[in-house]
Design an enzyme around this catalytic site. Structure first.
Site, short mmCIF file in Angstrom:
data_model
loop_
_atom_site.label_atom_id
_atom_site.label_comp_id
_atom_site.label_asym_id
_atom_site.label_seq_id
_atom_site.Cartn_x
_atom_site.Cartn_y
_atom_site.Cartn_z
N ASP A 61 40.64 70.99 78.15
CA ASP A 61 41.36 69.84 78.71
C ASP A 61 41.15 69.78 80.22
O ASP A 61 40.94 68.70 80.79
CB ASP A 61 42.87 69.93 78.42
CG ASP A 61 43.26 69.14 77.18
OD1 ASP A 61 42.41 69.03 76.27
OD2 ASP A 61 44.40 68.65 77.13
N ASP A 117 41.48 75.80 74.32
CA ASP A 117 42.26 74.56 74.27
C ASP A 117 42.60 74.13 75.69
O ASP A 117 42.37 72.98 76.09
CB ASP A 117 43.55 74.81 73.48
CG ASP A 117 44.44 73.58 73.45
OD1 ASP A 117 43.92 72.48 73.23
OD2 ASP A 117 45.66 73.73 73.68
N LYS A 128 41.06 87.65 78.94
CA LYS A 128 42.08 88.26 79.81
C LYS A 128 42.05 89.75 79.47
O LYS A 128 43.05 90.34 79.03
CB LYS A 128 43.44 87.59 79.52
CG LYS A 128 44.55 87.98 80.47
CD LYS A 128 44.44 87.34 81.84
CE LYS A 128 45.53 87.88 82.75
NZ LYS A 128 45.36 87.47 84.16
N ASP A 176 42.39 83.21 84.25
CA ASP A 176 43.03 82.61 85.44
C ASP A 176 41.97 82.25 86.48
O ASP A 176 41.99 81.16 87.07
CB ASP A 176 44.12 83.53 86.01
CG ASP A 176 43.72 84.99 86.12
OD1 ASP A 176 42.61 85.35 85.65
OD2 ASP A 176 44.50 85.78 86.68
N TYR A 197 47.19 80.86 67.62
CA TYR A 197 47.51 79.66 66.85
C TYR A 197 47.86 80.00 65.40
O TYR A 197 48.65 79.31 64.78
CB TYR A 197 46.30 78.71 66.82
CG TYR A 197 46.24 77.72 67.95
CD1 TYR A 197 46.25 78.12 69.27
CD2 TYR A 197 46.15 76.35 67.67
CE1 TYR A 197 46.17 77.20 70.29
CE2 TYR A 197 46.08 75.43 68.69
CZ TYR A 197 46.09 75.85 70.00
OH TYR A 197 46.01 74.93 71.00
C1 IPM Z 1 43.07 70.01 70.39
C2 IPM Z 1 44.53 69.70 70.25
C3 IPM Z 1 45.10 70.53 69.14
C4 IPM Z 1 44.96 71.99 69.52
C5 IPM Z 1 46.57 70.21 68.76
C6 IPM Z 1 46.72 68.75 68.42
C7 IPM Z 1 47.06 71.09 67.65
O1 IPM Z 1 45.20 69.89 71.45
O2 IPM Z 1 42.32 69.75 69.44
O3 IPM Z 1 42.66 70.53 71.42
O4 IPM Z 1 45.78 72.51 70.27
O5 IPM Z 1 44.01 72.61 69.06
MN MN Z 2 43.92 70.49 73.10
#
Ligand code: IPM
Ligand code: MN
Length: 370
Positions: free
Chosen positions: A249, A245, A189, A221, A142
């Protein structure tokens, strides 16, 4: 307790969900005799519209001077499909994380009995899910150097990790594991990436300082697969920025609603935000689920060591769910508005709720009328 809070509502549904969390925090203040000062600031697409930049200096200064930051969500579809955009809402969040040194992002994932039928995976697999993801937040791909050649045909993003960046978040994850089921899984990884090998050797070394914690190692993975096949095997997951990240999710949907999950980002300051995005399609409709933000406010109270107050918020969340006072993402037929769920939560927390509540009147917006 007196606390100065910076509130960053952001974009899309952000302002609606933060409004409800502030409502609940005010109820906590009145019940427990605390004083919270709220200062609203801009970040994201709304900040670009108003000032030309995603993170105005004024917002950073306010955040630096406050005791904690409560964030809604940022992002706007008008930037998503425009790779050429020079200024993007997300830059605001990344810059804020850097400016406040928020190196650890903590995302607890658990399931609620009342929602288990909503999980995309079989109930028997989802059932005992209770994990927390420790994601490194200010390093890795990032924040590495980004390049695009003049012809626009070659691009690169550098992924760099310093040992100290791994150590500080790893210690937090080990300490969390000690207070939980004492299991830590490092996701990397290491069969391919040099940075992952540094993660692995660093964690292997730190491990000896926490002999009670059982550590295992998974390639990312495989971890993505295991999260769906058998999520209850995980206790604390520790991982680098981008893997965290993606995996958080993925893990978040196991609970049945993305709208429910809170997070905290810790470092030189502490920031609290739901893990969902700005959900622009729902903006202004009073239908978004405020619980992720309200539970983030509970994490903030825990951070202030106000554990009784935080526990009361969680109790109120359980109460709304058990009574079916839920938003449309959870029940598409008998649903309540964002603001109504917030009102009910605030009344529960302030201890002003009548024992017998009339659901029909609540739906009409008269929360306390029997
Ligand atoms: C999160 C979001 C952020 C990230 C974006 C909005 C930059 O997806 O907080 O997980 O990727 O860190
Ligand atoms: Mn995110």
């Amino acid at each position: 307790m007196e606390k100065k809070l910076t509130v960053i509502p952001g974009d899309g549904i952000g302002p609606e969900v933060t409004r409800e969390a502030v409502k609940v925090l005010k109820a906590v203040a009145s019940r427990f005799g605390h004083r919270f000062e709220f200062d609203n600031k801009l970040m994201g697409a709304c900040a670009i519209d108003a000032t030309g930049v995603p993170l105005p200096g004024d917002t950073v200064n306010a955040a630096l001077e406050s005791d904690a930051i409560l964030l809604g969500a940022i992002g706007d579809p008008k930037y998503d499909n425009n790779p050429a955009a020079k200024v993007r809402p997300e830059q605001g969040l990344l810059q804020l994380r850097k400016a406040l040194g928020l190196y650890a992002n903590i995302r607890p994932v658990k399931t609620y009995a009342a929602l288990r039928h909503l999980s995309p995976i079989k109930e028997k697999h989802a059932e005992n899910t209770d994990m927390v993801i420790y994601r490194e937040l200010t390093g890795g791909i990032y924040f590495g150097e980004k390049k695009l050649n003049e012809e626009g045909t070659i691009a690169s993003d550098e992924c760099t990790y310093h040992r100290y960046e791994i150590e500080r978040v790893a210690h937090l994850a080990f300490e969390a594991a000690l207070l939980r089921r004492k299991k830590l899984t490092l996701v990397d990884k290491a069969n391919v990436l040099e940075t992952s090998r540094l993660w692995r050797s660093t964690v292997q070394e730190i491990q000896s300082q926490y002999p009670e914690v059982k550590v295992d190692y998974l390639f990312v993975d495989n971890a993505a697969m295991q999260l769906i096949l058998n999520p209850s095997q995980f206790d604390v997951i520790l991982t680098e920025n981008m893997f965290g990240d993606i995996l958080s999710d993925e893990a978040s949907v196991i609970s049945g609603s993305l709208g429910l999950l809170p997070s905290s980002s810790i470092g030189n300051k502490a920031l609290f935000e739901p893990i969902h995005g700005s959900y622009p399609q729902a903006a202004g409709k009073d239908i978004a689920n405020p619980l992720g933000t309200i539970l983030s406010a509970a994490m903030m109270l825990d951070h202030f060591k106000a554990h009784e107050e935080a526990a009361l918020i969680r109790e109120a969340v359980d109460w709304t769910m058990q009574n079916g006072f839920v938003t449309r993402d959870i029940d598409s037929i008998n649903f309540y508005f964002t603001s109504t769920v917030g009102d009910l939560m605030a009344e529960y927390v302030a201890n002003e709720l009548p024992v017998k509540i009339n659901k029909r009147n609540i739906r009409m917006g008269h929360v306390t009328i029997i």
